[in-house]
Design a protein around this motif. Structure first.
Motif, PDB file in Angstrom:
ATOM      1  N   GLN A  68       0.862  -1.166  -0.039  1.00 24.44           N
ATOM      2  CA  GLN A  68       0.024   0.149   0.122  1.00 24.44           C
ATOM      3  C   GLN A  68       0.878   1.314  -0.061  1.00 24.44           C
ATOM      4  O   GLN A  68       0.572   2.172  -0.688  1.00 24.44           O
ATOM      5  N   LYS A  69       1.722   1.448   0.762  1.00 26.06           N
ATOM      6  CA  LYS A  69       2.774   2.350   0.894  1.00 26.06           C
ATOM      7  C   LYS A  69       3.469   2.497  -0.657  1.00 26.06           C
ATOM      8  O   LYS A  69       3.572   3.668  -1.054  1.00 26.06           O
ATOM      9  N   PHE A  70       3.767   1.477  -1.211  1.00 28.53           N
ATOM     10  CA  PHE A  70       4.279   1.679  -2.423  1.00 28.53           C
ATOM     11  C   PHE A  70       3.671   2.144  -3.516  1.00 28.53           C
ATOM     12  O   PHE A  70       3.871   3.248  -4.303  1.00 28.53           O
ATOM     13  N   LYS A  71       2.333   1.566  -3.566  1.00 31.85           N
ATOM     14  CA  LYS A  71       1.275   2.323  -4.345  1.00 31.85           C
ATOM     15  C   LYS A  71       1.123   3.753  -4.104  1.00 31.85           C
ATOM     16  O   LYS A  71       0.852   4.566  -5.140  1.00 31.85           O
ATOM     17  N   MET A  72       1.039   4.183  -2.808  1.00 33.60           N
ATOM     18  CA  MET A  72       0.872   5.928  -2.325  1.00 33.60           C
ATOM     19  C   MET A  72       2.079   6.650  -3.093  1.00 33.60           C
ATOM     20  O   MET A  72       2.054   7.616  -3.544  1.00 33.60           O
ATOM     21  N   ILE A  73       3.343   5.990  -3.136  1.00 39.24           N
ATOM     22  CA  ILE A  73       4.508   6.616  -3.544  1.00 39.24           C
ATOM     23  C   ILE A  73       4.381   6.900  -4.988  1.00 39.24           C
ATOM     24  O   ILE A  73       4.598   8.004  -5.694  1.00 39.24           O
ATOM     25  N   GLN A  74       3.919   5.656  -5.670  1.00 36.69           N
ATOM     26  CA  GLN A  74       3.826   5.708  -7.206  1.00 36.69           C
ATOM     27  C   GLN A  74       2.799   6.752  -7.535  1.00 36.69           C
ATOM     28  O   GLN A  74       2.699   7.473  -8.639  1.00 36.69           O
ATOM     29  N   SER A  75       1.685   6.917  -6.821  1.00 40.91           N
ATOM     30  CA  SER A  75       0.448   7.755  -7.185  1.00 40.91           C
ATOM     31  C   SER A  75       0.714   9.111  -6.786  1.00 40.91           C
ATOM     32  O   SER A  75       0.229   9.790  -7.706  1.00 40.91           O
ATOM     33  N   TYR A  76       1.247   9.612  -5.588  1.00 39.37           N
ATOM     34  CA  TYR A  76       1.351  10.442  -5.205  1.00 39.37           C
ATOM     35  C   TYR A  76       2.669  11.106  -4.613  1.00 39.37           C
ATOM     36  O   TYR A  76       2.822  12.310  -4.214  1.00 39.37           O
TER      37      TYR A  76
END
Length: 420
Positions: A68-76
Motif C-alpha cells: 500500500q505504501k508503494f502504491k501511494m508513492i507511485q500515485s502521489y
C-alpha cells in the motif's frame, strides 16, 4: 501403540497445516510481485480466503502494508514533493515545517486549516499564508510536523465538503511514508472557517485523530457523539458574537461535560472562552497544541459511538456498514470485552453491520460471542484470512486499522462468518 499413533497423527496434521499456511504466505508474496496493472483480482485467488493463524495474519498485514505504501508513492510521490495533492478535479497546496527532534515512536502531525471561507481566492490565499506561521512560537518548543493546507475551493464550507476527507486520507498516508509520522499521533486544528471545519471533521473522521482543536469557528449541524475516543478542544473569544460563535462554544462545553459525565472513560475535552477577546484571540488559543499532544490515538477502542454525518462513511474504527445501508444520522454503539471474548452491540440502525476483528481485540483462536443489547446472538469461531486484511488495510492505508477477520450481523439477529 495407540497413543503413539494418535500423537503421530496430531503431529502430521499440524505439519500439514503449517505447510499450508506457509504456502499461503508464499502465494501472497508471489501475487504482490506481479505488476499492479496486470495483477489478477485478489478476491479471485483461492489462497486469499483460506484460514490463517495469528502469526501469518500479522505477516499478511506487513506485506500488504508495504504494498500500500508503494502504491501511494507511485500515485502521489511527485505531488508530495511538489507540495500539491490532486484528487478528482480538485487541488490542495500544502506547506509543512518540521519542529524538534524525532521521537523513537515517530513524529507527530498537526494538520492546520486556515480561515476565510466564502470569499475571493486572494482572501483565502492570505489566510493560508498566515496559517503557515501562526503557531511558530508554540511549535518551537514542541515536536512535530506542522502542515498547513490550502482549501481546494473558496466556498463558505471549504473545509467540510466531501473531497476534504479523501485529501486528508492521502496526506496522512504520505506524511507517514515521507516524514515517519506515527499514525497514532495525528492532530487536526483550524481557525475561523478552519474552526468550522474542525467542528465537522473532528467527529466525522474521529478514528484518524489522537485529538482535535477548534478555534473561533461555529459548529453548524455537527454532533459531538463520535468524539467518545477523541479529546476535543473548543476555544472562542468571549466577544466573538458573529454567527453566535461564543454562544455555541458555551453550548458545546455543556454538551461535552454531559457526555463525559455519562461516560467517564470518554469525551475528554477542554473549553476556553478568553475574556475580553473577539474573533482574534491573540494566540491564547495556542495552548491547544501542547494540550492535544499529550494524547495518543487508540485505533481499536473498546467502545465506539458512531453517528453518520451528512458526508457519510462506510467504516469507523472497527465497525463497517455497507454503503447501501448507510443513513444520515444513523447511530451505532458497540463495545468489545477482551476478558470475556465478546462483542456487544448496544445500538444499530443498519440492516447489516460488519464487525472487523484482529488479535489485538480478542483471542481469535477461541470462540467469539456476539450480543445485541446483552442478548447472545452468536458464539463461534472466526476465520482470519488475507482477503479481510486487504479489504480493511487498503481503505485508509493504516496498518493500525487492519483486521484479519470479520463477522456480519444481519438485522441484529443473524451472524455470518464472512471472508471479505
Amino acid at each position: 501403540m495407540k497413543n503413539l499413533l494418535q500423537g503421530f497423527l496430531v503431529s502430521f496434521l499440524c505439519l500439514v497445516f503449517v505447510l499450508k499456511v506457509e504456502a499461503q504466505t508464499r502465494q501472497l508474496e508471489e501475487w504482490l510481485e506481479v505488476k499492479r496493472s496486470i495483477r489478477p483480482a485478489l478476491s479471485d485467488q483461492e489462497f486469499s480466503s483460506e484460514s490463517l493463524n495469528k502469526k501469518q495474519a500479522k505477516k499478511a498485514v506487513e506485506l500488504l502494508d508495504r504494498d500500500q505504501k508503494f502504491k501511494m508513492i507511485q500515485s502521489y510521490g511527485e505531488q508530495w514533493i511538489g507540495r500539491e495533492i490532486r484528487y478528482e478535479e480538485y487541488k490542495m497546496p500544502f506547506f509543512y515545517k518540521i519542529w524538534g527532534e524525532e521521537p523513537e515512536d515517530g513524529r507527530s502531525l498537526f494538520l492546520s486549516m486556515h480561515g476565510g471561507g466564502g470569499a475571493p481566492a486572494s482572501v483565502n490565499d492570505k489566510q493560508y499564508e498566515n496559517q503557515k506561521k501562526l503557531y511558530d512560537a508554540t511549535m518551537k518548543n514542541m515536536e512535530g510536523v506542522y502542515l498547513a493546507m490550502r482549501a481546494p475551493t473558496d466556498t463558505w464550507n471549504l473545509w467540510h465538503q466531501a473531497h476534504i476527507d479523501e485529501f486528508i486520507n492521502i496526506i496522512i498516508q504520505l506524511a507517514v511514508i515521507y516524514e515517519n509520522v506515527n499514525p497514532n499521533k495525528v492532530y487536526i486544528l483550524g481557525y475561523s472557517a478552519g474552526g468550522d471545519g474542525a467542528f465537522q471533521l473532528a467527529p466525522r473522521l474521529a478514528d484518524r485523530w489522537a485529538a482535535a482543536s477548534m478555534m473561533a469557528g461555529h459548529p453548524g449541524d455537527a454532533s459531538a457523539l463520535n468524539l467518545r475516543n477523541t479529546p476535543f478542544a473548543v476555544q472562542v473569544g468571549e466577544l466573538d458574537s458573529a454567527y453566535k460563535r461564543n454562544q455555541h462554544a458555551a453550548e458545546w462545553e455543556l454538551i461535552l461535560k454531559n457526555l463525559h459525565k455519562q461516560d467517564s472513560a470518554g469525551y475528554k475535552y477542554m473549553v476556553k472562552i478568553p475574556k475580553g477577546k473577539g474573533h482574534w484571540m491573540q494566540l491564547e488559543d495556542a495552548v491547544a497544541l501542547p494540550w492535544m499532544q499529550q494524547f495518543i490515538r487508540n485505533p481499536i477502542p473498546k467502545k465506539v459511538v458512531w453517528r453518520q454525518d451528512d458526508v457519510m462513511h462506510s467504516r469507523f474504527y472497527w465497525l463497517e456498514v455497507p454503503e447501501s445501508f448507510m443513513k444520515k444520522n444513523g447511530e451505532i454503539i458497540a463495545e468489545f470485552n477482551t476478558e470475556t471474548n465478546e462483542i456487544n452491540i448496544l445500538e444499530n440502525y443498519s440492516e447489516e453491520l460488519i464487525i472487523r476483528l484482529n488479535d489485538d481485540m480478542l483471542n481469535l483462536d477461541k470462540p467469539v460471542t456476539v450480543k445485541f443489547k446483552g442478548n447472545q446472538i452468536y458464539r463461534g469461531t472466526v476465520q482470519r484470512n488475507v482477503r479481510n486484511v486487504w479489504n480493511s488495510l487498503t481503505y485508509k492505508g493504516d496498518a493500525n486499522l487492519a483486521f484479519s477477520a470479520s463477522l456480519s450481523i444481519v438485522n441484529n439477529q443473524k451472524v455470518l462468518n464472512t471472508k471479505y
